[in-house]
Motif scaffolding. Structure first.
Motif, PDB file in Angstrom:
ATOM      1  N   ARG A  21      53.518 130.915 -14.336  1.00 54.37           N
ATOM      2  CA  ARG A  21      54.054 132.119 -14.976  1.00 54.37           C
ATOM      3  C   ARG A  21      53.601 133.384 -14.262  1.00 54.37           C
ATOM      4  N   VAL A  22      53.089 133.239 -13.049  1.00 53.74           N
ATOM      5  CA  VAL A  22      52.516 134.378 -12.336  1.00 53.74           C
ATOM      6  C   VAL A  22      53.554 135.455 -12.025  1.00 53.74           C
ATOM      7  N   GLN A  23      54.821 135.098 -11.932  1.00 58.83           N
ATOM      8  CA  GLN A  23      55.866 136.070 -11.607  1.00 58.83           C
ATOM      9  C   GLN A  23      56.289 136.912 -12.805  1.00 58.83           C
ATOM     10  N   GLU A  24      55.861 136.558 -13.993  1.00 54.99           N
ATOM     11  CA  GLU A  24      56.247 137.320 -15.178  1.00 54.99           C
ATOM     12  C   GLU A  24      55.582 138.697 -15.157  1.00 54.99           C
ATOM     13  N   PRO A  25      56.322 139.745 -15.496  1.00 54.35           N
ATOM     14  CA  PRO A  25      55.771 141.107 -15.437  1.00 54.35           C
ATOM     15  C   PRO A  25      54.485 141.289 -16.248  1.00 54.35           C
ATOM     16  N   GLU A  26      54.344 140.549 -17.333  1.00 54.24           N
ATOM     17  CA  GLU A  26      53.166 140.689 -18.188  1.00 54.24           C
ATOM     18  C   GLU A  26      51.883 140.268 -17.472  1.00 54.24           C
ATOM     19  N   THR A  27      52.004 139.457 -16.443  1.00 56.63           N
ATOM     20  CA  THR A  27      50.824 138.996 -15.721  1.00 56.63           C
ATOM     21  C   THR A  27      50.060 140.166 -15.123  1.00 56.63           C
ATOM     22  N   LEU A  28      50.773 141.178 -14.666  1.00 56.69           N
ATOM     23  CA  LEU A  28      50.098 142.346 -14.085  1.00 56.69           C
ATOM     24  C   LEU A  28      49.288 143.120 -15.119  1.00 56.69           C
ATOM     25  N   ASN A  29      49.566 142.912 -16.407  1.00 56.43           N
ATOM     26  CA  ASN A  29      48.782 143.579 -17.441  1.00 56.43           C
ATOM     27  C   ASN A  29      47.362 143.039 -17.523  1.00 56.43           C
ATOM     28  N   LEU A  30      47.097 141.909 -16.872  1.00 56.01           N
ATOM     29  CA  LEU A  30      45.760 141.323 -16.903  1.00 56.01           C
ATOM     30  C   LEU A  30      44.814 141.961 -15.884  1.00 56.01           C
ATOM     31  N   VAL A  31      45.350 142.810 -15.004  1.00 56.77           N
ATOM     32  CA  VAL A  31      44.513 143.437 -13.977  1.00 56.77           C
ATOM     33  C   VAL A  31      44.584 144.957 -14.093  1.00 56.77           C
ATOM     34  N   SER A  32      43.585 145.618 -13.536  1.00 56.43           N
ATOM     35  CA  SER A  32      43.550 147.082 -13.563  1.00 56.43           C
ATOM     36  C   SER A  32      44.450 147.657 -12.476  1.00 56.43           C
ATOM     37  N   ASP A  33      44.737 148.947 -12.576  1.00 58.07           N
ATOM     38  CA  ASP A  33      45.589 149.617 -11.598  1.00 58.07           C
ATOM     39  C   ASP A  33      44.986 149.574 -10.193  1.00 58.07           C
ATOM     40  N   ASP A  34      43.664 149.550 -10.112  1.00 57.04           N
ATOM     41  CA  ASP A  34      42.988 149.555  -8.812  1.00 57.04           C
ATOM     42  C   ASP A  34      42.533 148.148  -8.384  1.00 57.04           C
ATOM     43  N   VAL A  35      43.258 147.136  -8.826  1.00 53.69           N
ATOM     44  CA  VAL A  35      42.912 145.748  -8.517  1.00 53.69           C
ATOM     45  C   VAL A  35      42.769 145.539  -7.006  1.00 53.69           C
ATOM     46  N   PHE A  36      41.809 144.719  -6.646  1.00 57.96           N
ATOM     47  CA  PHE A  36      41.590 144.317  -5.253  1.00 57.96           C
ATOM     48  C   PHE A  36      41.616 142.800  -5.248  1.00 57.96           C
ATOM     49  N   TRP A  37      42.579 142.213  -4.556  1.00 59.19           N
ATOM     50  CA  TRP A  37      42.814 140.768  -4.593  1.00 59.19           C
ATOM     51  C   TRP A  37      42.733 140.217  -3.177  1.00 59.19           C
ATOM     52  N   MET A  38      41.971 139.149  -3.015  1.00 55.92           N
ATOM     53  CA  MET A  38      41.857 138.537  -1.695  1.00 55.92           C
ATOM     54  C   MET A  38      42.301 137.086  -1.753  1.00 55.92           C
ATOM     55  N   ASP A  39      43.215 136.749  -0.884  1.00 52.63           N
ATOM     56  CA  ASP A  39      43.627 135.379  -0.622  1.00 52.63           C
ATOM     57  C   ASP A  39      43.311 135.200   0.857  1.00 52.63           C
ATOM     58  N   PRO A  40      42.458 134.242   1.222  1.00 52.36           N
ATOM     59  CA  PRO A  40      42.026 134.154   2.622  1.00 52.36           C
ATOM     60  C   PRO A  40      43.158 133.976   3.633  1.00 52.36           C
ATOM     61  N   ARG A  41      44.348 133.661   3.163  1.00 53.47           N
ATOM     62  CA  ARG A  41      45.482 133.482   4.080  1.00 53.47           C
ATOM     63  C   ARG A  41      46.168 134.783   4.453  1.00 53.47           C
TER      64      ARG A  41
END
Length: 85
Positions: A21-41
């Motif tokens: 369900r990661v593509q659902e718009p509500e998923t972004l509500n779980l993170v802050s506006d200044d989110v920093f996300w790392m995927d090693p790829r």
């Protein structure tokens, strides 16, 4: 936000990701506006707009390979968290 509620948010996010369900718009509500996300790829993603683009890609990828994400460790302090997947 307390450390405990931050850990609960991380666990909720993992459940959303594992339910494809990661593509659902509500998923972004779980993170802050200044989110920093790392995927090693990929290069790091900063902010909700960049993360939303990553989620679109990851959602399609997850439907194909069907991964199950689990946290080895969740490090949290107040409203910040780092997850070792």
């Amino acid at each position: 936000m307390t450390t405990e509620s931050t850990i609960e948010t991380v666990q909720c996010f993992m459940a959303v990701f594992n339910a494809n369900r990661v593509q659902e718009p509500e998923t972004l509500n779980l993170v802050s506006d200044d989110v920093f996300w790392m995927d090693p790829r990929f290069p790091a993603f900063r902010g909700k707009a960049q993360l939303a683009r990553y989620f679109q890609y990851a959602g399609v990828e997850n439907q194909v390979i069907k991964p199950v994400w689990g946290a080895k460790n969740i490090f949290a302090a107040n409203e910040e968290a780092c997850v070792e997947w």
